[in-house]
Design an enzyme around this catalytic site. Structure first.
Site, mmCIF file in Angstrom:
data_model
loop_
_atom_site.group_PDB
_atom_site.id
_atom_site.type_symbol
_atom_site.label_atom_id
_atom_site.label_comp_id
_atom_site.label_asym_id
_atom_site.label_seq_id
_atom_site.Cartn_x
_atom_site.Cartn_y
_atom_site.Cartn_z
ATOM 1 N N ASP A 54 -8.649 9.231 6.571
ATOM 2 C CA ASP A 54 -9.420 7.547 6.943
ATOM 3 C C ASP A 54 -9.983 7.948 7.955
ATOM 4 O O ASP A 54 -9.644 8.400 9.291
ATOM 5 C CB ASP A 54 -8.128 6.483 6.747
ATOM 6 C CG ASP A 54 -8.067 5.468 6.622
ATOM 7 O OD1 ASP A 54 -7.979 5.231 6.000
ATOM 8 O OD2 ASP A 54 -8.847 4.483 7.524
ATOM 9 N N ASN A 110 -2.672 -0.340 -1.647
ATOM 10 C CA ASN A 110 -3.602 -1.982 -1.794
ATOM 11 C C ASN A 110 -4.215 -2.317 -2.671
ATOM 12 O O ASN A 110 -6.122 -2.206 -2.613
ATOM 13 C CB ASN A 110 -3.815 -2.094 -0.120
ATOM 14 C CG ASN A 110 -2.923 -1.631 1.062
ATOM 15 O OD1 ASN A 110 -2.052 -1.595 1.418
ATOM 16 N ND2 ASN A 110 -4.173 -1.847 1.987
ATOM 17 N N GLY A 116 -4.162 -6.822 1.456
ATOM 18 C CA GLY A 116 -5.404 -5.583 2.246
ATOM 19 C C GLY A 116 -5.763 -4.782 1.531
ATOM 20 O O GLY A 116 -6.340 -4.377 2.336
ATOM 21 N N GLN A 117 -5.747 -5.427 0.978
ATOM 22 C CA GLN A 117 -7.250 -4.001 -0.131
ATOM 23 C C GLN A 117 -8.151 -4.745 0.652
ATOM 24 O O GLN A 117 -8.768 -5.747 0.319
ATOM 25 C CB GLN A 117 -7.667 -4.367 -1.593
ATOM 26 C CG GLN A 117 -8.968 -2.852 -1.989
ATOM 27 C CD GLN A 117 -8.701 -2.800 -3.531
ATOM 28 O OE1 GLN A 117 -7.453 -3.749 -4.337
ATOM 29 N NE2 GLN A 117 -9.796 -2.421 -3.826
ATOM 30 N N HIS A 123 -8.108 3.584 -4.759
ATOM 31 C CA HIS A 123 -8.660 4.627 -3.678
ATOM 32 C C HIS A 123 -6.715 4.319 -3.076
ATOM 33 O O HIS A 123 -5.883 3.495 -3.557
ATOM 34 C CB HIS A 123 -8.719 4.026 -2.032
ATOM 35 C CG HIS A 123 -8.349 3.632 -1.294
ATOM 36 N ND1 HIS A 123 -9.511 2.092 -1.627
ATOM 37 C CD2 HIS A 123 -8.133 2.733 -0.714
ATOM 38 C CE1 HIS A 123 -8.622 1.155 -1.836
ATOM 39 N NE2 HIS A 123 -8.479 1.777 -0.101
ATOM 40 N N HIS A 125 -3.640 5.886 -0.618
ATOM 41 C CA HIS A 125 -3.903 5.734 1.140
ATOM 42 C C HIS A 125 -2.586 7.310 0.967
ATOM 43 O O HIS A 125 -1.502 6.907 0.131
ATOM 44 C CB HIS A 125 -3.626 4.828 1.813
ATOM 45 C CG HIS A 125 -4.293 3.821 2.088
ATOM 46 N ND1 HIS A 125 -4.956 3.833 3.343
ATOM 47 C CD2 HIS A 125 -4.521 3.199 1.732
ATOM 48 C CE1 HIS A 125 -5.748 3.004 3.431
ATOM 49 N NE2 HIS A 125 -5.067 2.178 1.213
#
Ligand code: DGP
Length: 137
Positions: A54, A110, A116-117, A123, A125
């Site tokens: 990230d 998210n 929060g996306q 994906h 995290h």
């Protein structure tokens, strides 16, 4: 009476609008990472999934695992490409182990802008390498 239809125009406005949206639409960031157009620090890959660091890490280990196919969210991916969703979990585990955190990692998805996306390509995290509290903020 004004003719508000577009029938009188000497060109097809709908198809022009369609073509303009194809030209002006922003290509998906993560698709561009898959294609190598946007650089990333890759830490793992399978035929269906990619793992890379990230850009804004929230833990010593902060890896993103994405499917190579473009699907906006993980639940949609699980419905349309269950094998790719499973491949993400397998790659997440491998990437965490390769990064030195073994099986002590947190997976976060998210799902939706409200939680929060920010990138609408599915994906996970993979977070690890520090103590974590619960519940998340
Ligand atoms: P989310 O907010 O859950 O949609 O996560 C998107 C993540 O993507 C966020 O933590 C930051 C990361 N990110 C955004 N742009 C880039 C980029 O260009 N490269 C990399 N490696 N990560 C990115």
């Amino acid at each position: 009476m004004i003719d508000q239809s577009e029938d009188w125009l000497p060109f097809d406005t709908k198809s022009i609008a369609r073509e303009e949206s194809i030209v002006t639409e922003q290509p998906c960031l993560f698709c561009r990472i898959v294609d190598g157009e946007v650089p990333s620090e890759q830490v793992g890959e399978t035929d269906q999934a990619l793992a890379f660091r990230d850009v804004d890490p929230k833990a010593p280990t902060h890896i993103l695992v994405i499917p190579k196919v473009h699907v906006a969210t993980l639940p949609e991916l699980a419905a349309s490409h269950p094998d790719a969703a499973a491949a993400m979990l397998t790659l997440a585990r491998q990437a965490a182990a390769d990064d030195g955190v073994g099986d002590a990692y947190r997976l976060v998805c998210n799902n939706g802008a409200q939680v929060g996306q920010s990138v609408f390509h599915a994906h996970l995290h993979v977070l690890g390498g520090r103590p974590m509290t619960w519940p998340p903020g």
